[in-house]
Design a protein around this motif. Structure first.
Motif, PDB file in Angstrom:
ATOM      1  N   GLN A 120      -9.972  -4.263  31.580  1.00 24.32           N
ATOM      2  CA  GLN A 120      -9.121  -5.100  32.402  1.00 24.32           C
ATOM      3  C   GLN A 120      -9.875  -6.357  32.819  1.00 24.32           C
ATOM      4  OE1 GLN A 120      -7.834  -2.704  35.655  1.00 24.32           O
ATOM      5  NE2 GLN A 120      -6.644  -1.308  34.381  1.00 24.32           N
ATOM      6  N   PRO A 121      -9.181  -7.492  32.944  1.00 22.83           N
ATOM      7  CA  PRO A 121      -9.869  -8.754  33.275  1.00 22.83           C
ATOM      8  C   PRO A 121     -10.666  -8.686  34.578  1.00 22.83           C
ATOM      9  CG  PRO A 121      -7.633  -9.177  32.532  1.00 22.83           C
ATOM     10  CD  PRO A 121      -7.750  -7.692  32.662  1.00 22.83           C
ATOM     11  N   GLY A 122     -10.130  -7.972  35.584  1.00 21.07           N
ATOM     12  CA  GLY A 122     -10.845  -7.887  36.853  1.00 21.07           C
ATOM     13  C   GLY A 122     -12.179  -7.186  36.721  1.00 21.07           C
ATOM     14  N   ARG A 123     -12.191  -6.059  36.013  1.00 15.10           N
ATOM     15  CA  ARG A 123     -13.437  -5.315  35.821  1.00 15.10           C
ATOM     16  C   ARG A 123     -14.402  -6.089  34.924  1.00 15.10           C
ATOM     17  NH1 ARG A 123     -12.793   0.137  37.101  1.00 15.10           N
ATOM     18  NH2 ARG A 123     -11.371   0.241  38.886  1.00 15.10           N
ATOM     19  N   MET A 124     -13.902  -6.722  33.894  1.00  8.61           N
ATOM     20  CA  MET A 124     -14.759  -7.517  33.027  1.00  8.61           C
ATOM     21  C   MET A 124     -15.373  -8.682  33.784  1.00  8.61           C
ATOM     22  SD  MET A 124     -14.799  -6.073  30.053  1.00  8.61           S
ATOM     23  CE  MET A 124     -15.354  -7.381  28.961  1.00  8.61           C
ATOM     24  N   GLY A 125     -14.592  -9.259  34.710  1.00 10.13           N
ATOM     25  CA  GLY A 125     -15.108 -10.356  35.528  1.00 10.13           C
ATOM     26  C   GLY A 125     -16.277  -9.918  36.387  1.00 10.13           C
ATOM     27  N   ARG A 126     -16.212  -8.707  36.967  1.00 10.82           N
ATOM     28  CA  ARG A 126     -17.318  -8.211  37.781  1.00 10.82           C
ATOM     29  C   ARG A 126     -18.566  -7.992  36.930  1.00 10.82           C
ATOM     30  NH1 ARG A 126     -15.937  -3.306  41.539  1.00 10.82           N
ATOM     31  NH2 ARG A 126     -18.099  -3.761  42.124  1.00 10.82           N
ATOM     32  N   ALA A 127     -18.381  -7.480  35.723  1.00 13.40           N
ATOM     33  CA  ALA A 127     -19.531  -7.283  34.839  1.00 13.40           C
ATOM     34  C   ALA A 127     -20.180  -8.612  34.477  1.00 13.40           C
ATOM     35  CB  ALA A 127     -19.092  -6.536  33.583  1.00 13.40           C
ATOM     36  N   LEU A 128     -19.356  -9.611  34.195  1.00 15.38           N
ATOM     37  CA  LEU A 128     -19.905 -10.937  33.867  1.00 15.38           C
ATOM     38  C   LEU A 128     -20.620 -11.543  35.065  1.00 15.38           C
ATOM     39  CD1 LEU A 128     -16.990 -12.436  31.723  1.00 15.38           C
ATOM     40  CD2 LEU A 128     -19.209 -11.587  30.923  1.00 15.38           C
ATOM     41  N   LEU A 129     -20.110 -11.305  36.271  1.00 11.29           N
ATOM     42  CA  LEU A 129     -20.784 -11.802  37.473  1.00 11.29           C
ATOM     43  C   LEU A 129     -22.157 -11.151  37.648  1.00 11.29           C
ATOM     44  CD1 LEU A 129     -17.904 -12.008  40.120  1.00 11.29           C
ATOM     45  CD2 LEU A 129     -19.194 -13.906  39.127  1.00 11.29           C
ATOM     46  N   LEU A 132     -24.425 -12.813  35.226  1.00 18.71           N
ATOM     47  CA  LEU A 132     -24.696 -14.165  35.696  1.00 18.71           C
ATOM     48  C   LEU A 132     -25.719 -14.158  36.821  1.00 18.71           C
ATOM     49  CD1 LEU A 132     -24.042 -17.182  35.579  1.00 18.71           C
ATOM     50  CD2 LEU A 132     -22.159 -16.757  37.183  1.00 18.71           C
ATOM     51  N   ALA A 133     -25.622 -13.167  37.721  1.00 18.39           N
ATOM     52  CA  ALA A 133     -26.593 -13.060  38.810  1.00 18.39           C
ATOM     53  C   ALA A 133     -27.998 -12.811  38.272  1.00 18.39           C
ATOM     54  CB  ALA A 133     -26.172 -11.938  39.756  1.00 18.39           C
ATOM     55  N   LEU A 134     -28.123 -11.978  37.250  1.00 17.33           N
ATOM     56  CA  LEU A 134     -29.438 -11.739  36.643  1.00 17.33           C
ATOM     57  C   LEU A 134     -29.994 -12.996  35.986  1.00 17.33           C
ATOM     58  CD1 LEU A 134     -28.844  -8.210  35.055  1.00 17.33           C
ATOM     59  CD2 LEU A 134     -30.242  -8.756  37.050  1.00 17.33           C
ATOM     60  N   VAL A 135     -29.123 -13.763  35.324  1.00 17.27           N
ATOM     61  CA  VAL A 135     -29.567 -15.010  34.696  1.00 17.27           C
ATOM     62  C   VAL A 135     -30.039 -16.001  35.754  1.00 17.27           C
ATOM     63  CG1 VAL A 135     -28.780 -17.005  33.363  1.00 17.27           C
ATOM     64  CG2 VAL A 135     -28.109 -14.700  32.666  1.00 17.27           C
ATOM     65  N   VAL A 136     -29.298 -16.112  36.849  1.00 21.55           N
ATOM     66  CA  VAL A 136     -29.696 -17.016  37.933  1.00 21.55           C
ATOM     67  C   VAL A 136     -31.043 -16.600  38.498  1.00 21.55           C
ATOM     68  CG1 VAL A 136     -29.115 -17.753  40.278  1.00 21.55           C
ATOM     69  CG2 VAL A 136     -27.338 -17.686  38.518  1.00 21.55           C
ATOM     70  N   LEU A 156     -26.413 -12.327  46.028  1.00 20.56           N
ATOM     71  CA  LEU A 156     -25.302 -12.427  45.086  1.00 20.56           C
ATOM     72  C   LEU A 156     -24.605 -11.077  44.912  1.00 20.56           C
ATOM     73  CD1 LEU A 156     -26.802 -14.747  42.306  1.00 20.56           C
ATOM     74  CD2 LEU A 156     -24.981 -15.300  43.928  1.00 20.56           C
ATOM     75  N   VAL A 157     -25.394 -10.010  44.868  1.00 23.39           N
ATOM     76  CA  VAL A 157     -24.801  -8.672  44.748  1.00 23.39           C
ATOM     77  C   VAL A 157     -23.988  -8.334  45.990  1.00 23.39           C
ATOM     78  CG1 VAL A 157     -25.336  -6.214  44.607  1.00 23.39           C
ATOM     79  CG2 VAL A 157     -26.561  -7.829  43.158  1.00 23.39           C
ATOM     80  N   ILE A 158     -24.538  -8.648  47.168  1.00 25.32           N
ATOM     81  CA  ILE A 158     -23.869  -8.293  48.423  1.00 25.32           C
ATOM     82  C   ILE A 158     -22.588  -9.097  48.616  1.00 25.32           C
ATOM     83  CG2 ILE A 158     -24.077  -8.367  50.940  1.00 25.32           C
ATOM     84  CD1 ILE A 158     -27.044  -7.760  50.601  1.00 25.32           C
ATOM     85  N   VAL A 159     -22.678 -10.420  48.424  1.00 23.97           N
ATOM     86  CA  VAL A 159     -21.577 -11.310  48.798  1.00 23.97           C
ATOM     87  C   VAL A 159     -20.551 -11.453  47.677  1.00 23.97           C
ATOM     88  CG1 VAL A 159     -20.982 -13.646  49.541  1.00 23.97           C
ATOM     89  CG2 VAL A 159     -23.077 -12.561  50.386  1.00 23.97           C
ATOM     90  N   VAL A 160     -21.019 -11.649  46.444  1.00 23.44           N
ATOM     91  CA  VAL A 160     -20.107 -12.019  45.361  1.00 23.44           C
ATOM     92  C   VAL A 160     -19.617 -10.810  44.576  1.00 23.44           C
ATOM     93  CG1 VAL A 160     -19.866 -13.397  43.264  1.00 23.44           C
ATOM     94  CG2 VAL A 160     -21.233 -14.264  45.173  1.00 23.44           C
ATOM     95  N   ILE A 161     -20.529  -9.912  44.184  1.00 18.85           N
ATOM     96  CA  ILE A 161     -20.169  -8.854  43.252  1.00 18.85           C
ATOM     97  C   ILE A 161     -19.564  -7.647  43.978  1.00 18.85           C
ATOM     98  CG2 ILE A 161     -21.039  -7.298  41.469  1.00 18.85           C
ATOM     99  CD1 ILE A 161     -23.233  -9.367  40.931  1.00 18.85           C
ATOM    100  N   GLU A 162     -20.313  -7.063  44.893  1.00 18.62           N
ATOM    101  CA  GLU A 162     -19.855  -5.827  45.542  1.00 18.62           C
ATOM    102  C   GLU A 162     -19.107  -6.076  46.840  1.00 18.62           C
ATOM    103  OE1 GLU A 162     -19.932  -2.898  44.305  1.00 18.62           O
ATOM    104  OE2 GLU A 162     -21.063  -3.419  42.522  1.00 18.62           O
TER     105      GLU A 162
END
Length: 199
Positions: A120-129, A132-136, A156-162
């Motif tokens: 699903q797009p929502g779950r795929m979006g979280r994986a991409l985030l 992206l956090a690891l790359v940053v 990033l994990v606290i605020v954006v992803i989880e």
């Protein structure tokens, strides 16, 4: 007359003796859902098996590089620059093989009870985030140093992803980078990036 008669089964009869109309689902309507579920199960198992092998092979290659190009011990017997990479690569190999073994021979994986990947797009979006956090973090670790880059990753994990709201969990996560820095840089004397902006 026969057309006016409702055919009822035992399932239609409730415990109080009254007859209830239970909507029936045609077999043709159930097959696509079951087919999608079976496809997701096969895809999930295949992805985890291949991913575990890739991680194990990558860990073995990094272990070889660490043992041949970096000193495992320093001149006084202290952990050298290759100490931490060797430990991490051994963990990668072990976890990669364990991941493959669990998804090949684990009882839940074989029976189809294990969680499946969601496309699903929502779950795929979280994986991409998460990626992206690891790359940053990888980009910032050289200029900012291990400590600040680790805090950026945690935020990033606290605020954006989880989107964690539990104060104890947030405090624990924020204390992880200082604890890791103290363990490796201070206690084990393994030099971690300090940041080119500060030196």
């Amino acid at each position: 007359m026969d057309q006016d008669i409702d055919r009822r089964t035992d399932v239609d009869v409730a415990r109080n003796g009254k007859v209830e109309h239970v909507p029936t689902v045609d077999a043709a309507e159930r097959e696509p859902a079951n087919g999608d579920q079976n496809r997701d199960i096969r895809l999930t198992r295949r992805v985890h098996v291949i991913l575990g092998l890739v991680i194990a092979v990558l860990g073995a290659w990094l272990l070889l590089k660490s043992r041949t190009e970096l000193a495992f011990r320093g001149p006084n017997g202290e952990p050298g620059p290759g100490y931490l990479p060797v430990l991490l690569t051994l963990c990668l190999i072990t976890l990669g093989l364990a991941l493959t073994a669990v998804w090949l021979w684990g009882p839940k994986a074989r029976s189809g009870e294990a969680p499946t990947l969601s496309l699903q797009p929502g779950r795929m979006g979280r994986a991409l985030l998460a990626w992206l956090a690891l790359v940053v973090c990888a980009v910032l670790i050289e200029p900012l140093g291990f400590l600040l880059a680790g805090e950026v990753l945690v935020l990033l994990v606290i605020v954006v992803i989880e989107r964690i709201r539990s104060i104890p969990v947030i405090i624990t996560l924020l204390l992880l980078p200082p604890a890791m820095y103290f363990l490796f840089d201070t206690l084990l004397e393994v030099q971690l990036p300090g940041g080119t902006l500060w030196y």
